[in-house]
Design a protein around this motif. Structure first.
Motif, PDB file in Angstrom:
ATOM      1  N   ASN A 128       0.828  -1.237  -0.056  1.00 49.37           N
ATOM      2  CA  ASN A 128      -0.114  -0.094  -0.018  1.00 49.37           C
ATOM      3  C   ASN A 128       1.019   1.187   0.009  1.00 49.37           C
ATOM      4  OD1 ASN A 128      -2.617  -1.404   0.117  1.00 49.37           O
ATOM      5  ND2 ASN A 128      -2.048  -1.774   2.277  1.00 49.37           N
ATOM      6  N   VAL A 129       2.062   1.081  -0.024  1.00 51.07           N
ATOM      7  CA  VAL A 129       2.883   2.344   0.057  1.00 51.07           C
ATOM      8  C   VAL A 129       3.396   2.530  -1.344  1.00 51.07           C
ATOM      9  CG1 VAL A 129       5.222   3.083   0.882  1.00 51.07           C
ATOM     10  CG2 VAL A 129       3.917   1.800   2.340  1.00 51.07           C
ATOM     11  N   LEU A 130       3.329   3.956  -1.746  1.00 52.11           N
ATOM     12  CA  LEU A 130       3.949   4.351  -3.006  1.00 52.11           C
ATOM     13  C   LEU A 130       5.421   4.783  -2.871  1.00 52.11           C
ATOM     14  CD1 LEU A 130       1.353   6.511  -4.633  1.00 52.11           C
ATOM     15  CD2 LEU A 130       1.888   4.132  -5.526  1.00 52.11           C
ATOM     16  N   VAL A 131       6.367   3.976  -3.467  1.00 52.13           N
ATOM     17  CA  VAL A 131       7.870   4.375  -3.160  1.00 52.13           C
ATOM     18  C   VAL A 131       8.408   4.993  -4.585  1.00 52.13           C
ATOM     19  CG1 VAL A 131      10.070   3.160  -2.874  1.00 52.13           C
ATOM     20  CG2 VAL A 131       7.896   2.014  -2.111  1.00 52.13           C
ATOM     21  N   ILE A 132       8.895   6.144  -4.454  1.00 51.38           N
ATOM     22  CA  ILE A 132       9.219   6.938  -5.402  1.00 51.38           C
ATOM     23  C   ILE A 132      10.628   7.390  -5.446  1.00 51.38           C
ATOM     24  CG2 ILE A 132       8.917   9.284  -6.498  1.00 51.38           C
ATOM     25  CD1 ILE A 132       6.022   9.166  -5.359  1.00 51.38           C
ATOM     26  N   ASP A 133      11.243   6.835  -6.351  1.00 55.40           N
ATOM     27  CA  ASP A 133      12.724   7.441  -6.574  1.00 55.40           C
ATOM     28  C   ASP A 133      12.710   8.867  -7.085  1.00 55.40           C
ATOM     29  OD1 ASP A 133      15.371   7.749  -7.444  1.00 55.40           O
ATOM     30  OD2 ASP A 133      15.589   5.548  -7.836  1.00 55.40           O
ATOM     31  N   THR A 134      13.588   9.825  -6.400  1.00 54.48           N
ATOM     32  CA  THR A 134      13.269  11.232  -6.771  1.00 54.48           C
ATOM     33  C   THR A 134      14.734  11.765  -7.698  1.00 54.48           C
ATOM     34  OG1 THR A 134      14.558  11.643  -4.882  1.00 54.48           O
ATOM     35  CG2 THR A 134      12.138  11.806  -4.524  1.00 54.48           C
ATOM     36  N   ARG A 135      15.439  10.722  -7.999  1.00 53.52           N
ATOM     37  CA  ARG A 135      16.776  11.046  -8.682  1.00 53.52           C
ATOM     38  C   ARG A 135      16.539  11.238 -10.275  1.00 53.52           C
ATOM     39  NH1 ARG A 135      20.361   6.191  -7.625  1.00 53.52           N
ATOM     40  NH2 ARG A 135      18.467   5.408  -8.064  1.00 53.52           N
ATOM     41  N   ASN A 136      17.592  11.870 -10.639  1.00 58.10           N
ATOM     42  CA  ASN A 136      17.684  11.869 -12.275  1.00 58.10           C
ATOM     43  C   ASN A 136      17.537  10.484 -12.997  1.00 58.10           C
ATOM     44  OD1 ASN A 136      17.572  14.396 -11.700  1.00 58.10           O
ATOM     45  ND2 ASN A 136      19.864  14.458 -11.713  1.00 58.10           N
ATOM     46  N   ASP A 137      16.994  10.492 -14.420  1.00 54.32           N
ATOM     47  CA  ASP A 137      16.610   9.266 -14.890  1.00 54.32           C
ATOM     48  C   ASP A 137      17.936   8.134 -15.069  1.00 54.32           C
ATOM     49  OD1 ASP A 137      17.772  11.242 -16.622  1.00 54.32           O
ATOM     50  OD2 ASP A 137      16.322  10.884 -18.161  1.00 54.32           O
ATOM     51  N   TYR A 138      19.416   9.196 -15.329  1.00 53.40           N
ATOM     52  CA  TYR A 138      20.640   8.247 -15.552  1.00 53.40           C
ATOM     53  C   TYR A 138      21.016   7.703 -14.337  1.00 53.40           C
ATOM     54  CZ  TYR A 138      22.823  12.558 -13.808  1.00 53.40           C
ATOM     55  OH  TYR A 138      22.990  13.957 -13.044  1.00 53.40           O
ATOM     56  N   GLU A 139      20.675   8.527 -12.987  1.00 48.63           N
ATOM     57  CA  GLU A 139      20.862   7.571 -12.010  1.00 48.63           C
ATOM     58  C   GLU A 139      20.194   6.599 -11.792  1.00 48.63           C
ATOM     59  OE1 GLU A 139      21.485  10.681  -8.510  1.00 48.63           O
ATOM     60  OE2 GLU A 139      20.438  11.953  -9.848  1.00 48.63           O
ATOM     61  N   VAL A 140      18.849   6.430 -11.843  1.00 47.97           N
ATOM     62  CA  VAL A 140      18.177   5.190 -11.713  1.00 47.97           C
ATOM     63  C   VAL A 140      18.556   4.090 -12.570  1.00 47.97           C
ATOM     64  CG1 VAL A 140      15.749   4.555 -11.819  1.00 47.97           C
ATOM     65  CG2 VAL A 140      16.112   7.118 -11.360  1.00 47.97           C
ATOM     66  N   GLU A 141      18.915   4.536 -13.746  1.00 47.72           N
ATOM     67  CA  GLU A 141      19.440   3.376 -14.626  1.00 47.72           C
ATOM     68  C   GLU A 141      20.700   2.438 -14.137  1.00 47.72           C
ATOM     69  OE1 GLU A 141      21.134   4.661 -18.434  1.00 47.72           O
ATOM     70  OE2 GLU A 141      19.031   5.968 -19.036  1.00 47.72           O
ATOM     71  N   LEU A 142      21.206   3.104 -13.155  1.00 54.88           N
ATOM     72  CA  LEU A 142      22.370   2.193 -12.421  1.00 54.88           C
ATOM     73  C   LEU A 142      21.960   1.446 -11.465  1.00 54.88           C
ATOM     74  CD1 LEU A 142      24.234   4.481 -13.955  1.00 54.88           C
ATOM     75  CD2 LEU A 142      25.628   4.231 -12.095  1.00 54.88           C
TER      76      LEU A 142
END
Length: 313
Positions: A128-142
């Motif tokens: 029930n928790v929305l987990v959001i990555d607040t970083r830039n797209d190229y960071e999330v790629e890693l």
């Protein structure tokens, strides 16, 4: 456990610094005296920095900062490197220590609930928790946390627009919706939760100390983290235990280069990578080649390249 001769310290604090402009030059002078390199951002809303140097020098600077009552409880994260993680020392004045671009939003006024790394797994495992990555797209790629939402943003300042437009939030109750946010060191997710609180969301959480603190304290066997974490210095990326990751840094676009990307004909050390190859001219590439050559010569002589000076701006 120490591994390397250079100590890197990352820290930030949201605090009202009305005299932030007057703090700039004395800080730069002290860093230069101590032989410290890195970046310090100063704004009315606080301080944000990553620095590196000899261990005693870094600890002296931290002690100097904490001698100020406004920064007495300043927390920092440590890591070690065999090579100097930074090439120069900069102290910059900014409107925000992390640029969100929304007037009036400040963690000094309201902020989400801090969640320690040891409690993070239980929170984000709740369906029930929305987990959001607040970083830039190229960071999330890693790498990212298993099941986390990727907003696919190029800069942090694009996050407010995504939050306004996403149906993941717009179709939910602000009173009962649980949102957990995270970033590299904690500063972006802390400001993001301040924004959501400002918008009226009541159950908002963020990872205290960010991904770096999680990777430092949580073992691979217990971890819900997948991949590597991009860091904004010469280490490029780190993994569990803050061990160096397998990435290089593109000197052109300042973004990470994976082992696969490094094998591309569009990758040239100090010049380009597949992400930015088409964005620079032949003249710019040639200039970058000469700069890289000069840097390599300086490194062979164990000198600092002439372009790697200390600066206030």
């Amino acid at each position: 456990m120490q591994s390397g001769s250079y100590l890197t310290a990352a820290f930030y604090k949201f605090v009202e610094l009305t005299d932030y402009a007057e703090r700039r030059e004395p800080l730069l002078l002290l860093c230069n005296k101590l032989g410290i390199r890195g970046l310090i951002l100063l704004a009315r809303e606080g301080i944000n920095s990553t620095i590196a140097g000899e261990p005693d020098a870094v600890r002296l600077l931290l002690a100097h900062l904490r001698a100020d009552p406004l920064l007495a409880d300043l927390q920092h994260k440590e890591s070690w490197a065999n090579k100097a993680p930074f090439r120069r020392m900069k102290v910059k004045l900014k409107k925000e220590i992390v640029t969100l671009g929304v007037a009036g939003v400040s963690p000094t006024k309201m902020v989400g609930q801090y969640v320690k790394p040891q409690d993070w797994n239980a929170l984000i495992s709740d369906p029930n928790v929305l987990v959001i990555d607040t970083r830039n797209d190229y960071e999330v790629e890693l790498g990212s946390f298993k099941g986390a939402i990727n907003p696919n943003i190029e800069t942090f300042s694009a996050l407010p627009g995504w939050l306004d437009s996403t149906t993941l939030l717009n179709n939910r109750s602000k009173k009962t919706t649980k949102v957990a946010m995270f970033c590299t060191g904690g500063i972006r997710c802390e400001k993001s939760t301040a924004l959501l609180k400002e918008k009226g969301y009541e159950q908002v959480y963020h990872l205290e100390g960010g991904i770096l603190k999680y990777l430092e304290h949580i073992t691979p066997e217990q971890s819900l983290w997948e991949g590597a974490c991009f860091v904004f210095d010469e280490r490029v990326s780190v993994e569990h235990g803050l061990k160096l990751g397998p990435h290089q840094l593109c000197r052109c676009c300042r973004q990470p280069v994976s082992e696969i990307a490094a094998a591309s004909p569009k990758f040239e050390l100090g010049v380009s990578c597949p992400r930015c190859f088409e964005k620079t001219t032949d003249e710019q590439k040639q200039s970058a080649r000469e700069r890289q050559r000069q840097c390599e010569l300086a490194e062979q002589r164990q000198e600092t390249h002439v372009g790697q000076s200390t600066t206030l701006s």
